[in-house]
Design a protein around this motif. Structure first.
Motif, PDB file in Angstrom:
ATOM      1  N   ASP A  14       0.850  -1.189   0.000  1.00 54.14           N
ATOM      2  CA  ASP A  14       0.000   0.000   0.000  1.00 54.14           C
ATOM      3  C   ASP A  14       0.885   1.238   0.000  1.00 54.14           C
ATOM      4  OD1 ASP A  14      -2.094   1.797   0.224  1.00 54.14           O
ATOM      5  OD2 ASP A  14      -2.233   1.581   2.396  1.00 54.14           O
ATOM      6  N   THR A  15       1.248   1.688  -1.191  1.00 56.00           N
ATOM      7  CA  THR A  15       2.110   2.872  -1.294  1.00 56.00           C
ATOM      8  C   THR A  15       1.322   4.170  -1.158  1.00 56.00           C
ATOM      9  OG1 THR A  15       1.887   2.819  -3.710  1.00 56.00           O
ATOM     10  CG2 THR A  15       3.766   1.652  -2.738  1.00 56.00           C
ATOM     11  N   LYS A  16       0.013   4.138  -1.424  1.00 58.59           N
ATOM     12  CA  LYS A  16      -0.813   5.350  -1.355  1.00 58.59           C
ATOM     13  C   LYS A  16      -1.396   5.574   0.034  1.00 58.59           C
ATOM     14  CE  LYS A  16      -0.410   6.090  -5.809  1.00 58.59           C
ATOM     15  NZ  LYS A  16       0.295   7.275  -6.359  1.00 58.59           N
ATOM     16  N   GLY A  17      -1.296   4.587   0.899  1.00 59.13           N
ATOM     17  CA  GLY A  17      -1.884   4.720   2.229  1.00 59.13           C
ATOM     18  C   GLY A  17      -3.394   4.710   2.229  1.00 59.13           C
ATOM     19  N   THR A  18      -4.011   3.986   1.275  1.00 61.92           N
ATOM     20  CA  THR A  18      -5.471   3.959   1.155  1.00 61.92           C
ATOM     21  C   THR A  18      -6.100   2.721   1.777  1.00 61.92           C
ATOM     22  OG1 THR A  18      -5.229   2.955  -1.049  1.00 61.92           O
ATOM     23  CG2 THR A  18      -5.442   5.348  -0.940  1.00 61.92           C
ATOM     24  N   VAL A  19      -5.301   1.748   2.161  1.00 64.36           N
ATOM     25  CA  VAL A  19      -5.847   0.524   2.750  1.00 64.36           C
ATOM     26  C   VAL A  19      -6.186   0.798   4.218  1.00 64.36           C
ATOM     27  CG1 VAL A  19      -5.396  -1.882   3.338  1.00 64.36           C
ATOM     28  CG2 VAL A  19      -4.573  -0.943   1.167  1.00 64.36           C
ATOM     29  N   GLU A  20      -7.413   0.487   4.584  1.00 62.50           N
ATOM     30  CA  GLU A  20      -7.879   0.751   5.940  1.00 62.50           C
ATOM     31  C   GLU A  20      -8.142  -0.558   6.679  1.00 62.50           C
ATOM     32  OE1 GLU A  20     -11.280   3.214   5.487  1.00 62.50           O
ATOM     33  OE2 GLU A  20     -10.112   4.989   4.888  1.00 62.50           O
ATOM     34  N   ALA A  21      -8.462  -0.430   7.953  1.00 56.94           N
ATOM     35  CA  ALA A  21      -8.613  -1.606   8.806  1.00 56.94           C
ATOM     36  C   ALA A  21      -9.771  -2.490   8.355  1.00 56.94           C
ATOM     37  CB  ALA A  21      -8.828  -1.156  10.253  1.00 56.94           C
ATOM     38  N   ASP A  22     -10.861  -1.884   7.896  1.00 61.58           N
ATOM     39  CA  ASP A  22     -12.007  -2.702   7.501  1.00 61.58           C
ATOM     40  C   ASP A  22     -11.706  -3.572   6.292  1.00 61.58           C
ATOM     41  OD1 ASP A  22     -11.765  -0.511   5.865  1.00 61.58           O
ATOM     42  OD2 ASP A  22     -13.923  -0.248   5.582  1.00 61.58           O
ATOM     43  N   MET A  23     -10.797  -3.132   5.415  1.00 60.30           N
ATOM     44  CA  MET A  23     -10.414  -3.947   4.264  1.00 60.30           C
ATOM     45  C   MET A  23      -9.602  -5.170   4.701  1.00 60.30           C
ATOM     46  SD  MET A  23      -9.348  -0.871   1.674  1.00 60.30           S
ATOM     47  CE  MET A  23     -10.415   0.550   1.459  1.00 60.30           C
ATOM     48  N   LEU A  24      -8.699  -4.969   5.656  1.00 62.44           N
ATOM     49  CA  LEU A  24      -7.943  -6.107   6.185  1.00 62.44           C
ATOM     50  C   LEU A  24      -8.853  -7.065   6.945  1.00 62.44           C
ATOM     51  CD1 LEU A  24      -4.712  -4.300   7.455  1.00 62.44           C
ATOM     52  CD2 LEU A  24      -5.151  -5.324   5.221  1.00 62.44           C
ATOM     53  N   LEU A  25      -9.839  -6.512   7.647  1.00 61.58           N
ATOM     54  CA  LEU A  25     -10.788  -7.368   8.359  1.00 61.58           C
ATOM     55  C   LEU A  25     -11.613  -8.197   7.376  1.00 61.58           C
ATOM     56  CD1 LEU A  25     -12.075  -8.250  10.997  1.00 61.58           C
ATOM     57  CD2 LEU A  25     -13.626  -6.289  10.815  1.00 61.58           C
ATOM     58  N   ASP A  26     -11.990  -7.614   6.246  1.00 65.66           N
ATOM     59  CA  ASP A  26     -12.720  -8.373   5.226  1.00 65.66           C
ATOM     60  C   ASP A  26     -11.872  -9.533   4.709  1.00 65.66           C
ATOM     61  OD1 ASP A  26     -14.891  -6.731   5.469  1.00 65.66           O
ATOM     62  OD2 ASP A  26     -14.345  -5.445   3.773  1.00 65.66           O
ATOM     63  N   ALA A  27     -10.577  -9.294   4.555  1.00 63.58           N
ATOM     64  CA  ALA A  27      -9.687 -10.363   4.098  1.00 63.58           C
ATOM     65  C   ALA A  27      -9.634 -11.494   5.125  1.00 63.58           C
ATOM     66  CB  ALA A  27      -8.293  -9.803   3.834  1.00 63.58           C
ATOM     67  N   ILE A  28      -9.543 -11.156   6.414  1.00 65.32           N
ATOM     68  CA  ILE A  28      -9.503 -12.189   7.457  1.00 65.32           C
ATOM     69  C   ILE A  28     -10.808 -12.984   7.486  1.00 65.32           C
ATOM     70  CG2 ILE A  28      -9.412 -12.526   9.953  1.00 65.32           C
ATOM     71  CD1 ILE A  28      -7.505 -10.144  10.097  1.00 65.32           C
ATOM     72  N   GLN A  29     -11.924 -12.298   7.369  1.00 64.16           N
ATOM     73  CA  GLN A  29     -13.211 -12.985   7.387  1.00 64.16           C
ATOM     74  C   GLN A  29     -13.353 -13.909   6.184  1.00 64.16           C
ATOM     75  OE1 GLN A  29     -14.974 -13.004   9.883  1.00 64.16           O
ATOM     76  NE2 GLN A  29     -15.076 -11.049  10.928  1.00 64.16           N
ATOM     77  N   GLU A  30     -12.888 -13.471   5.025  1.00 62.66           N
ATOM     78  CA  GLU A  30     -12.975 -14.314   3.831  1.00 62.66           C
ATOM     79  C   GLU A  30     -12.092 -15.540   3.972  1.00 62.66           C
ATOM     80  OE1 GLU A  30     -14.839 -15.355   0.552  1.00 62.66           O
ATOM     81  OE2 GLU A  30     -15.147 -13.359   1.416  1.00 62.66           O
ATOM     82  N   LEU A  31     -10.906 -15.378   4.559  1.00 64.42           N
ATOM     83  CA  LEU A  31     -10.019 -16.521   4.767  1.00 64.42           C
ATOM     84  C   LEU A  31     -10.618 -17.503   5.769  1.00 64.42           C
ATOM     85  CD1 LEU A  31      -6.612 -14.604   4.898  1.00 64.42           C
ATOM     86  CD2 LEU A  31      -7.348 -16.206   3.125  1.00 64.42           C
ATOM     87  N   ARG A  32     -11.226 -17.000   6.812  1.00 65.01           N
ATOM     88  CA  ARG A  32     -11.871 -17.896   7.785  1.00 65.01           C
ATOM     89  C   ARG A  32     -13.000 -18.680   7.132  1.00 65.01           C
ATOM     90  NH1 ARG A  32     -12.297 -13.807  13.008  1.00 65.01           N
ATOM     91  NH2 ARG A  32     -10.279 -14.334  13.970  1.00 65.01           N
ATOM     92  N   ALA A  33     -13.800 -17.993   6.312  1.00 62.27           N
ATOM     93  CA  ALA A  33     -14.901 -18.673   5.645  1.00 62.27           C
ATOM     94  C   ALA A  33     -14.407 -19.726   4.661  1.00 62.27           C
ATOM     95  CB  ALA A  33     -15.777 -17.650   4.914  1.00 62.27           C
ATOM     96  N   ALA A  34     -13.205 -19.538   4.118  1.00 66.99           N
ATOM     97  CA  ALA A  34     -12.639 -20.507   3.166  1.00 66.99           C
ATOM     98  C   ALA A  34     -11.937 -21.660   3.862  1.00 66.99           C
ATOM     99  CB  ALA A  34     -11.671 -19.796   2.221  1.00 66.99           C
ATOM    100  N   GLY A  35     -11.900 -21.669   5.195  1.00 62.65           N
ATOM    101  CA  GLY A  35     -11.318 -22.796   5.914  1.00 62.65           C
ATOM    102  C   GLY A  35      -9.946 -22.553   6.500  1.00 62.65           C
TER     103      GLY A  35
END
Length: 303
Positions: free
Chosen positions: A188-209
């Protein structure tokens, strides 16, 4: 003068004489003209009637056309209280329907525009999740059968307890884990990634097993929370900086497609001008540990 002329003259004379006699007879037969009698008394002069002054008529003004009369009838509107209540109710109903249609269209837009291979991949992922749940069900049934049929139920129960403790330690983050999985790096060179986006990634990984997850040296557990802390992201109170590195243990054939679904985690991050790379590996080590926390109020029901 000839005889013929004399006879003619005599005839004319007779005619005149006959006309005179007839005229005198008519005068004798007609009554004499009676002079009109003077009025006995002259009529009294009538008083002159007062002149009636016409009442002033209002100026009709310019003649209105049919369209102008229609506009005057419609505006300003004459709204009753009942009509106002009905209008408010209809507005609320229409707004609710519009919101529902918009939410349904937003949720379906990603799949509606997906390619055929993406849809096939999503269906495969759903089938894999169903299979994992079925395998877990069979494993629990097998453990139950072993406990019921084992001659030494105490020993079997002890083995299962140790295995269950190890599994729970991995989920709770109190023990290290090792196995196949993926490594996802978010630059993230622009500094646009926020906490909710990382949380969505964690939730998607959990749902995938995903069975164990670590982000920049912080173990992710069931109670993990993420928050924005200035220009960085905080994971359970620990500040982490980009690039964000996810180490995930699980079935890589399920984890990677779950992140790459249309409208999913990868596309969302790329819209924020972040770069995402995913690498599969047969040996992922998640060694960040969490201290076991004793609950303040919950106690085992077997005690």
């Amino acid at each position: 003068m000839s005889d013929h002329d004399e006879k003619t003259a005599e005839d004319r004379g007779d005619t005149r004489d006959g006309g005179g006699e007839s005229g005198s007879r008519l005068r004798k037969e007609l009554p004499q003209e009676v002079p009109s009698a003077a009025p006995a008394a002259e009529e009294a002069p009538k008083e002159p009637e007062p002149e009636q002054v016409p009442e002033p008529q209002p100026d009709p003004g310019p003649r209105l056309t049919g369209r102008q009369r229609l506009v005057q009838g419609l505006w300003p509107p004459r709204v009753t209280r009942a009509q106002l209540i009905v209008a408010v109710l209809l507005f609320g109903l229409g707004f609710g329907l519009a919101v529902q249609v918009a939410s349904n269209s937003d949720s379906d837009s990603a799949l509606r525009g997906a390619r055929q291979e993406d849809l096939v991949r999503i269906l495969d992922e759903l089938d894999d999740r169903t299979q994992r749940l079925e395998d877990e069900k069979q494993g629990l049934e097998q453990q139950r059968d072993e406990l019921e049929n084992s001659s030494d139920q105490a020993e079997e129960a002890r083995k299962q307890t140790i295995e269950k403790e190890r599994q729970l330690g991995i989920l709770a983050g109190t023990v290290a884990a090792q196995g196949p999985g993926i490594t996802m790096t978010i630059v993230d060179t622009k500094g646009t990634v926020e906490a909710d986006m990382l949380l969505d990634a964690i939730q998607e990984l959990r749902a995938a097993g995903a069975e164990a997850i670590q982000v920049n040296g912080v173990r992710v557990v069931a109670g993990t929370y993420l928050a924005d802390s200035g220009k960085v992201v905080s994971v359970d109170g620990n500040k982490i900086n980009a690039p964000y590195r996810f180490k995930v243990i699980g079935k890589s054939q399920d984890l990677e497609p779950a992140l790459n679904i249309p409208g999913g985690v990868v596309q969302t991050l790329e819209k924020e001008q972040a770069t995402v790379t995913i690498e599969r590996s047969t040996d992922i080590v998640v060694d960040a540990l969490r201290a076991a926390k004793r609950p303040d109020y919950a106690r085992s029901s077997s005690q």
